[in-house]
Design an enzyme around this catalytic site. Structure first.
Site, mmCIF file in Angstrom:
data_model
loop_
_atom_site.group_PDB
_atom_site.id
_atom_site.type_symbol
_atom_site.label_atom_id
_atom_site.label_comp_id
_atom_site.label_asym_id
_atom_site.label_seq_id
_atom_site.Cartn_x
_atom_site.Cartn_y
_atom_site.Cartn_z
ATOM 1 N N SER A 48 61.213 55.530 38.901
ATOM 2 C CA SER A 48 62.171 54.652 39.559
ATOM 3 C C SER A 48 62.526 55.135 40.960
ATOM 4 O O SER A 48 62.875 56.311 41.153
ATOM 5 C CB SER A 48 63.452 54.567 38.714
ATOM 6 O OG SER A 48 64.419 53.764 39.340
ATOM 7 N N HIS A 99 54.598 44.273 37.982
ATOM 8 C CA HIS A 99 55.792 43.510 38.372
ATOM 9 C C HIS A 99 55.980 43.655 39.871
ATOM 10 O O HIS A 99 55.972 44.773 40.399
ATOM 11 C CB HIS A 99 57.029 44.038 37.649
ATOM 12 C CG HIS A 99 58.314 43.475 38.169
ATOM 13 N ND1 HIS A 99 58.544 42.119 38.290
ATOM 14 C CD2 HIS A 99 59.447 44.088 38.629
ATOM 15 C CE1 HIS A 99 59.756 41.920 38.779
ATOM 16 N NE2 HIS A 99 60.317 43.095 38.995
ATOM 17 N N ASP A 124 40.348 28.748 38.614
ATOM 18 C CA ASP A 124 39.378 29.823 38.380
ATOM 19 C C ASP A 124 40.022 31.049 37.743
ATOM 20 O O ASP A 124 39.333 31.869 37.131
ATOM 21 C CB ASP A 124 38.735 30.266 39.704
ATOM 22 C CG ASP A 124 37.592 29.370 40.138
ATOM 23 O OD1 ASP A 124 37.007 28.680 39.282
ATOM 24 O OD2 ASP A 124 37.281 29.364 41.346
ATOM 25 N N TYR A 234 29.588 32.075 35.407
ATOM 26 C CA TYR A 234 29.875 32.601 36.746
ATOM 27 C C TYR A 234 29.545 34.090 36.801
ATOM 28 O O TYR A 234 29.817 34.834 35.865
ATOM 29 C CB TYR A 234 31.351 32.385 37.083
ATOM 30 C CG TYR A 234 31.777 32.972 38.406
ATOM 31 C CD1 TYR A 234 31.664 32.241 39.581
ATOM 32 C CD2 TYR A 234 32.279 34.265 38.481
ATOM 33 C CE1 TYR A 234 32.045 32.780 40.801
ATOM 34 C CE2 TYR A 234 32.662 34.815 39.691
ATOM 35 C CZ TYR A 234 32.540 34.069 40.848
ATOM 36 O OH TYR A 234 32.914 34.613 42.044
#
Length: 242
Positions: A48, A99, A124, A234
């Site tokens: 943090s 996040h 996509d 793909y």
């Protein structure tokens, strides 16, 4: 715990967190990346309030799924740790979480608007719109805030039957985005970067044409399936002839 595994995971999480400022997804000490151990007994997360340019691999914090700190270099884990823990506990496919408060995705979160799928770039990478949770109540905010943030995410995913592998992102109203991966931390960061890009595209598209509707569902399905469906074609085959 296997110390080598812990050290390896700390290094991976450290390197992956450094991608957030590199890609322009965070400023200051904002944002965090975590990755769960293969046995899913603990995860590693950024400390943090430590700046990215001063952070070291050994500063990453090891936490179990009940938010108990298991291994630390004297630093507290990210304040968002309870949100990560709850998602790992209830979403067994998730292996890494990112996040951020990236500008465009967070703008949609603050506006209480999902990010609509307006074209193939979005399709996509994410199936359907990127949802936005409800607001937290006063009691949820004043209680176990970060845990309750995780609860509103899980509530939305469950109530709306969201496939966490097909739509690997969510906006928390008035807060920011949480993005995840069923692969690894680097993939989760790549998805967070893609989320920011499609949010920017959506905003610009709606500025040009405020009445723009979501892309043709058949087109959305085609573009998602050709990259992620059972018959995806793909990219290159994993094994190739020399």
């Amino acid at each position: 715990m296997d110390q080598k595994m812990i050290n390896d995971l700390k290094e991976q999480v450290f390197q992956t967190n450094l991608l957030l400022p590199k890609y322009g997804l965070v400023i200051h000490t904002w944002g965090n990346v975590s990755m769960i151990a293969p046995n899913r007994q603990f995860f590693v997360i950024k400390p943090s309030g430590v700046s990215y340019d001063k952070m070291r691999a050994q500063d990453m914090v090891v936490v179990d799924l009940d938010n108990n700190v298991l291994d630390t270099n004297g630093l507290k884990p990210s304040s968002d740790t309870p949100t990560h823990a709850l998602m790992y506990k209830h979403c067994p496919d998730i292996k890494a979480i990112v996040h951020t408060h990236s500008t465009f995705a967070t703008s949609f979160a603050q506006a209480d608007k999902p990010i609509p799928c307006l074209g193939t770039t979005h399709a996509d990478n994410f199936f359907g719109p990127i949802p936005c949770t409800r607001a937290l109540s006063d009691s949820e905010i004043n209680g176990a805030y970060e845990h309750n943030t995780g609860l509103v995410i899980l509530e939305h995913l469950k109530n709306n039957q969201v496939d966490v592998n097909a739509c690997a992102a969510i906006l928390v109203k008035e807060h920011g985005s949480f993005v995840w991966s069923n692969k690894n931390g680097k993939d989760a960061v790549d998805r967070a970067l893609t989320l920011e890009q499609v949010a920017q595209m959506a905003l610009y598209t709606q500025m040009i044409n405020p009445h723009m509707k979501e892309a043709n569902p058949a087109l959305q399905q085609k573009h998602y399936n050709r990259k992620h469906g059972k018959d995806a074609y793909y990219g290159q085959d994993t094994k190739q002839e020399d």
